[in-house]
Scaffold this motif. Structure first.
Motif, mmCIF file in Angstrom:
data_model
loop_
_atom_site.group_PDB
_atom_site.id
_atom_site.type_symbol
_atom_site.label_atom_id
_atom_site.label_comp_id
_atom_site.label_asym_id
_atom_site.label_seq_id
_atom_site.Cartn_x
_atom_site.Cartn_y
_atom_site.Cartn_z
ATOM 1 N N VAL A 238 0.870 -1.182 0.000
ATOM 2 C CA VAL A 238 0.000 0.000 0.000
ATOM 3 C C VAL A 238 0.901 1.224 0.000
ATOM 4 O O VAL A 238 1.749 1.385 0.881
ATOM 5 C CB VAL A 238 -0.938 0.032 1.224
ATOM 6 N N GLN A 239 0.724 2.080 -0.991
ATOM 7 C CA GLN A 239 1.611 3.235 -1.167
ATOM 8 C C GLN A 239 0.807 4.524 -1.206
ATOM 9 O O GLN A 239 -0.099 4.680 -2.021
ATOM 10 C CB GLN A 239 2.412 3.094 -2.466
ATOM 11 N N ASN A 240 1.150 5.441 -0.326
ATOM 12 C CA ASN A 240 0.558 6.781 -0.372
ATOM 13 C C ASN A 240 1.181 7.572 -1.513
ATOM 14 O O ASN A 240 2.397 7.601 -1.668
ATOM 15 C CB ASN A 240 0.785 7.520 0.949
ATOM 16 N N ILE A 241 0.340 8.217 -2.333
ATOM 17 C CA ILE A 241 0.865 9.010 -3.444
ATOM 18 C C ILE A 241 0.463 10.479 -3.350
ATOM 19 O O ILE A 241 0.945 11.299 -4.122
ATOM 20 C CB ILE A 241 0.432 8.431 -4.807
ATOM 21 N N ASP A 242 -0.432 10.806 -2.421
ATOM 22 C CA ASP A 242 -0.824 12.207 -2.250
ATOM 23 C C ASP A 242 -1.443 12.360 -0.871
ATOM 24 O O ASP A 242 -2.343 11.594 -0.502
ATOM 25 C CB ASP A 242 -1.827 12.627 -3.325
ATOM 26 N N LEU A 243 -0.969 13.309 -0.098
ATOM 27 C CA LEU A 243 -1.488 13.559 1.243
ATOM 28 C C LEU A 243 -1.583 15.064 1.442
ATOM 29 O O LEU A 243 -0.584 15.735 1.677
ATOM 30 C CB LEU A 243 -0.572 12.929 2.299
ATOM 31 N N ARG A 244 -2.802 15.574 1.274
ATOM 32 C CA ARG A 244 -3.052 17.007 1.425
ATOM 33 C C ARG A 244 -4.349 17.207 2.182
ATOM 34 O O ARG A 244 -4.959 16.242 2.654
ATOM 35 C CB ARG A 244 -3.126 17.684 0.039
ATOM 36 N N ASN A 245 -4.762 18.448 2.340
ATOM 37 C CA ASN A 245 -6.042 18.709 2.988
ATOM 38 C C ASN A 245 -6.701 19.916 2.339
ATOM 39 O O ASN A 245 -6.148 20.536 1.424
ATOM 40 C CB ASN A 245 -5.869 18.884 4.505
ATOM 41 N N SER A 246 -7.895 20.244 2.808
ATOM 42 C CA SER A 246 -8.651 21.329 2.184
ATOM 43 C C SER A 246 -7.967 22.674 2.345
ATOM 44 O O SER A 246 -8.233 23.609 1.580
ATOM 45 C CB SER A 246 -10.069 21.382 2.754
ATOM 46 N N GLY A 247 -7.064 22.794 3.319
ATOM 47 C CA GLY A 247 -6.275 24.020 3.442
ATOM 48 C C GLY A 247 -5.295 24.201 2.311
ATOM 49 O O GLY A 247 -4.924 25.324 1.961
ATOM 50 N N ASP A 248 -4.874 23.114 1.702
ATOM 51 C CA ASP A 248 -3.978 23.176 0.551
ATOM 52 C C ASP A 248 -4.722 23.497 -0.739
ATOM 53 O O ASP A 248 -4.155 24.094 -1.657
ATOM 54 C CB ASP A 248 -3.259 21.834 0.364
ATOM 55 N N THR A 249 -5.985 23.089 -0.825
ATOM 56 C CA THR A 249 -6.722 23.224 -2.087
ATOM 57 C C THR A 249 -7.713 24.380 -2.088
ATOM 58 O O THR A 249 -7.875 25.059 -3.099
ATOM 59 C CB THR A 249 -7.486 21.929 -2.402
ATOM 60 N N ALA A 250 -8.387 24.592 -0.952
ATOM 61 C CA ALA A 250 -9.439 25.617 -0.914
ATOM 62 C C ALA A 250 -9.050 26.867 -0.136
ATOM 63 O O ALA A 250 -9.790 27.845 -0.139
ATOM 64 C CB ALA A 250 -10.729 25.031 -0.330
ATOM 65 N N GLY A 251 -7.904 26.831 0.556
ATOM 66 C CA GLY A 251 -7.375 28.057 1.142
ATOM 67 C C GLY A 251 -7.550 28.230 2.630
ATOM 68 O O GLY A 251 -6.613 28.612 3.324
ATOM 69 N N ASP A 252 -8.727 27.959 3.198
ATOM 70 C CA ASP A 252 -8.983 28.185 4.614
ATOM 71 C C ASP A 252 -8.247 27.139 5.444
ATOM 72 O O ASP A 252 -8.465 25.941 5.298
ATOM 73 C CB ASP A 252 -10.488 28.106 4.885
ATOM 74 N N LYS A 253 -7.371 27.584 6.335
ATOM 75 C CA LYS A 253 -6.558 26.668 7.132
ATOM 76 C C LYS A 253 -7.014 26.571 8.584
ATOM 77 O O LYS A 253 -6.365 25.906 9.395
ATOM 78 C CB LYS A 253 -5.088 27.086 7.068
ATOM 79 N N SER A 254 -8.125 27.209 8.931
ATOM 80 C CA SER A 254 -8.549 27.204 10.327
ATOM 81 C C SER A 254 -9.332 25.943 10.700
ATOM 82 O O SER A 254 -9.330 25.515 11.860
ATOM 83 C CB SER A 254 -9.406 28.434 10.629
ATOM 84 N N ARG A 255 -9.981 25.322 9.725
ATOM 85 C CA ARG A 255 -10.817 24.141 10.000
ATOM 86 C C ARG A 255 -10.845 23.303 8.722
ATOM 87 O O ARG A 255 -11.593 23.605 7.809
ATOM 88 C CB ARG A 255 -12.226 24.583 10.404
ATOM 89 N N VAL A 256 -10.019 22.282 8.688
ATOM 90 C CA VAL A 256 -9.780 21.586 7.422
ATOM 91 C C VAL A 256 -10.172 20.114 7.514
ATOM 92 O O VAL A 256 -10.372 19.561 8.595
ATOM 93 C CB VAL A 256 -8.301 21.718 6.992
ATOM 94 N N VAL A 257 -10.240 19.488 6.352
ATOM 95 C CA VAL A 257 -10.467 18.045 6.233
ATOM 96 C C VAL A 257 -9.284 17.450 5.478
ATOM 97 O O VAL A 257 -8.828 18.012 4.482
ATOM 98 C CB VAL A 257 -11.784 17.734 5.499
ATOM 99 N N GLY A 258 -8.803 16.312 5.950
ATOM 100 C CA GLY A 258 -7.646 15.677 5.352
ATOM 101 C C GLY A 258 -8.025 14.705 4.249
ATOM 102 O O GLY A 258 -9.078 14.052 4.309
ATOM 103 N N TYR A 259 -7.139 14.595 3.247
ATOM 104 C CA TYR A 259 -7.377 13.713 2.102
ATOM 105 C C TYR A 259 -6.093 12.971 1.756
ATOM 106 O O TYR A 259 -5.015 13.562 1.742
ATOM 107 C CB TYR A 259 -7.816 14.506 0.867
#
Length: 265
Positions: A238-259
């Motif tokens: 099992v290999q992780n190829i991308d680990l980001r969150n909504s703060g990386d994609t949508a901008g708001d970093k105060s309350r994010v969801v991980g992906y």
């Protein structure tokens, strides 16, 4: 034909087919992958990918789906295993629809393959489990984009043991069948806390440590733990190829969801 209409077209992704196609193209433009993916030699068996609105998790999901483009001619049926967000479900639900619809067209259900799991007492024919669920639906346009024509076995996974999910995957696994597990990671922490928590969860996913993953770590943990149990049993990586969150994609970093996106091979 009994067609399952989309639940979140116009919300999680565009209702118009042309707009949706353009947004998918945009998601693929923002893919980030580790270099090792380019040298993947072992056959790919499954992916894990997130299921939020495309502006949030689309690029992370695209990181996994990018790899499937090379398998277009090999994949005939896709089994999508989704958590149940709104419907209290004991077991695993199948749909009574003949097709699932998205703005990109209809996808035919692989009834012959789906019938193979109907003898399990924990598999139920429950259309209501699909009525509001977004976690399965958002993967379908990605699959249509990268594969073109394919058949579908849509599964909503409720309260289950990893062994039960593993048994379903084992039963459905055959040549031409591919698996997608739908899951986001941590929810509603600040950016730095999310990164720390998701890094730990991601390491557990790669190590197939199912007892270290619960609902606080990954909302799709029921299907995820079953997939990891199956992967461990077959000695898959099992290999992780991308680990980001909504703060990386949508901008708001105060309350994010991980992906996170993962390859199983």
């Amino acid at each position: 034909m009994k067609i399952k209409e989309p639940n979140v077209a116009g919300a999680f992704y565009p209702r118009d087919g042309a707009e949706l196609n353009d947004l998918l193209d945009e998601c693929f433009k923002h893919v980030t992958q580790v270099s090792g993916v380019k040298h993947l030699k072992a056959p790919l068996k499954a992916i894990v990918a997130p299921h939020a609105g495309y502006i949030y998790s689309g690029p992370i999901a695209a990181s996994a789906y990018q790899v499937l483009k090379e398998m277009k001619d090999e994949i005939k049926t896709v089994v999508v295993l989704s958590p149940s967000h709104f419907y209290r479900l004991e077991g695993i639900a199948v749909s009574d629809a003949s097709h699932f619809k998205t703005p990109l067209g209809n996808i035919e259900i692989d009834q012959e393959l789906q019938d193979k799991i109907l003898n399990f007492d924990f598999v139920v024919n429950e259309p209501m489990a699909f009525e509001r669920e977004h976690a399965l639906e958002v993967h379908l346009p990605f699959l249509q984009k990268v594969l073109g024509k394919f058949k579908l076995v849509p599964l909503v996974v409720g309260y289950n043991s990893p062994a039960q999910v593993q048994e379903v995957i084992e039963t459905l696994s055959q040549e031409g069948v591919f698996f997608v597990v739908s899951s986001d990671l941590s929810h509603f922490h600040d950016y730095d806390t999310c990164k720390s928590l998701d890094k730990k969860t991601s390491a557990a996913i790669e190590a197939k440590e199912i007892d270290a993953i619960d609902g606080q770590d990954a909302c799709g943990y029921y299907p995820l733990r079953g997939l990891l149990s199956w992967a461990k049993n077959h000695h898959y990586q099992v290999q992780n190829i991308d680990l980001r969150n909504s703060g990386d994609t949508a901008g708001d970093k105060s309350r994010v969801v991980g992906y996170g996106s993962y390859l199983v091979y």
